[in-house]
Design a protein around this motif. Structure first.
Motif, PDB file in Angstrom:
ATOM      1  N   ASN A 163     -14.978  -9.609 -33.027  1.00  0.00           N
ATOM      2  CA  ASN A 163     -16.060  -9.900 -31.876  1.00  0.00           C
ATOM      3  C   ASN A 163     -15.760  -9.495 -30.419  1.00  0.00           C
ATOM      4  O   ASN A 163     -16.836  -9.035 -29.589  1.00  0.00           O
ATOM      5  CB  ASN A 163     -16.163 -11.325 -31.785  1.00  0.00           C
TER       6      ASN A 163
ATOM      7  N   GLN B  94     -18.323  -6.767 -28.413  1.00  0.00           N
ATOM      8  CA  GLN B  94     -18.611  -7.049 -26.983  1.00  0.00           C
ATOM      9  C   GLN B  94     -18.305  -5.770 -26.216  1.00  0.00           C
ATOM     10  O   GLN B  94     -19.177  -5.683 -25.168  1.00  0.00           O
ATOM     11  CB  GLN B  94     -18.065  -8.473 -26.660  1.00  0.00           C
TER      12      GLN B  94
ATOM     13  N   THR C 299     -12.093 -13.043 -37.474  1.00  0.00           N
ATOM     14  CA  THR C 299     -13.197 -12.214 -36.621  1.00  0.00           C
ATOM     15  C   THR C 299     -13.091 -12.289 -35.205  1.00  0.00           C
ATOM     16  O   THR C 299     -14.137 -11.729 -34.534  1.00  0.00           O
ATOM     17  CB  THR C 299     -14.354 -12.996 -37.011  1.00  0.00           C
TER      18      THR C 299
END
Length: 341
Positions: free
Chosen positions: A266, A270, A262
Motif C-alpha cells: 500500500n 501510494q 499488505t
C-alpha cells in the motif's frame, strides 16, 4: 438321647423401646451458650460441580481454574483430560464422581482459552471464549473474604430480557451458587458475584461486602466470557443458539497478519500514484491571494516593516555613494598635484 428342644425366648426390652419411641423428646426451655448447636441435616440442593482442564493450557489459565475452585466449595477435582479423548467422556466422568454439573477449561495453541459449562447428562451446555483474564495473584486486591462462604449472585437486567441470556442465567446460578447447608460451606454471606452483559459479552467480577450500607471492594478474579454456542445436550448436540458476531482468535490473528503483509504494498502504491499525479509545470502564484489568507492587521504590519527596511537600505546606499564621491575627488586632486610637479 436327643437334644432337648429350646423354647423361644421372650424379649421384654422390645416393648420398652416401642414405648420410648412413642414419647416425644421435648427440648429444654433454656440452653447454655457454651453448649454446641445441634447439627441439622438440611442439605437438600445437592449440586456438585466437576472442574477440570484439558492438556495444553498455560500457567495463567491454571491459576484461573485454581481461583474458581477456591470460590466454589461444592466442586470436585479431576486430573487433566487427554486430547485424544472426546468431550462425551466427560459425562461418564461426572457419573463416576456423582456430579450433575461440569466446568471444562479447554486450551488451544497455548494461547486461547475456552470454557464449557454443562448440565450433566441432560444438557444444555454452553461454550465460551475467555478473554481479559486477571487472577487473584495478579490483581493483589486488599479485600478478603471467608473461604467457603456463600455468595450473592447479581445479574444485569439484560439477563431477564433476551431468551438466550435467560438460559445462561439459570445455568450460571446453578453452577456458581453454593448450596445451602453444604458440608464445606460456611453459614455467612460476605461477597457478591456480578454478571454484567456489555458489548455482547458477560463480565464477571467478585466483590466483598464490607458493611451493611452496601460498601464493596473487589477481590478477584476477573474475566470476560464471550458466548460462542449453546447446545441442547451435554457437551454436544443440536446448536440452539450461535453468536453471529463471534470471530475466532485464530481468524483474527490471520486478518492482522494479512494487513501487515499488505502495508508495504500500500505504501509503494501510494507513492507511485502521488508521483503520477504530480504536475510537470509549476504555475506562478498570485500575490493577491495572500491578502485573503493572512490577517489584515498582520499583513499591514508586515508591509510597514518591509517599507521601513527598504527605506533604511536606500539611506545606507546614499551615504555610501556620497563617501565614494568624496574619495574620488581626493584621488583626482592628488593626481593633479603630481602632474604639476
Amino acid at each position: 438321647m436327643g437334644k432337648p428342644k429350646l423354647g423361644k425366648r421372650k424379649h421384654p426390652k422390645k416393648v420398652e423401646v416401642e414405648e420410648k419411641e412413642d414419647e416425644v423428646n421435648m427440648l429444654p426451655p433454656s440452653r447454655k451458650s457454651d453448649e454446641p448447636i445441634p447439627k441439622k441435616d438440611r442439605w437438600i440442593n445437592r449440586q456438585r460441580v466437576l472442574v477440570l482442564a484439558s492438556r495444553g493450557i498455560n500457567h495463567r489459565d491454571r491459576h484461573l481454574m485454581r481461583d474458581i475452585k477456591t470460590l466454589m466449595p461444592h466442586h470436585r477435582e479431576e486430573s487433566k483430560m487427554e486430547r485424544s479423548k472426546t468431550l462425551g467422556v466427560l459425562n461418564e466422568m461426572c457419573t463416576m464422581k456423582h456430579c450433575n454439573k461440569a466446568i471444562l477449561f479447554e486450551g488451544r495453541r497455548k494461547m486461547d482459552l475456552y470454557m464449557w459449562i454443562a448440565n450433566v447428562p441432560e444438557g444444555p451446555s454452553v461454550k465460551f471464549f475467555v478473554e481479559n483474564v486477571h487472577t487473584m495473584g495478579e490483581l493483589k486486591m486488599t479485600g478478603n473474604c471467608l473461604k467457603g462462604s456463600r455468595p450473592l449472585l447479581s445479574f444485569d437486567p439484560n439477563f431477564s430480557q433476551l431468551p438466550h441470556l435467560k438460559l445462561l442465567r439459570e445455568l450460571l446460578t446453578q453452577i456458581f451458587g453454593v448450596p445451602n447447608f453444604h458440608p464445606k460451606s460456611q453459614p455467612f454471606v460476605d461477597h457478591v458475584y456480578t454478571f454484567a452483559y456489555m458489548d455482547k459479552r458477560i463480565w464477571f467480577r467478585n466483590f466483598q461486602i464490607l458493611s451493611e450500607d452496601g460498601a464493596l471492594v473487589e477481590i478477584g478474579p476477573r474475566f470476560v466470557l464471550n458466548p460462542v454456542k449453546i447446545f441442547d445436550g451435554s457437551f454436544g448436540g443440536v446448536a440452539l443458539w450461535e453468536n453471529p458476531d463471534y470471530v475466532s482468535p485464530a481468524r483474527y490473528r490471520q486478518m492482522i497478519r494479512k494487513q501487515a503483509s499488505t502495508r508495504y504494498e500500500n505504501r509503494i502504491g501510494q507513492k507511485l500514484t502521488r508521483e503520477a499525479k504530480r504536475p510537470e509545470k509549476a504555475y506562478k502564484a498570485d500575490e493577491t491571494d495572500e491578502v485573503y489568507c493572512v490577517n489584515p492587521t498582520k499583513k499591514a504590519t508586515m508591509i510597514a516593516s518591509q517599507e521601513n527596511e527598504e527605506s533604511s537600505d536606500d539611506s545606507s546606499e546614499d551615504e555610501e555613494d556620497v563617501e565614494q564621491n568624496d574619495e574620488n575627488e581626493e584621488i583626482d586632486e592628488s593626481s593633479d598635484e603630481d602632474s604639476s610637479d
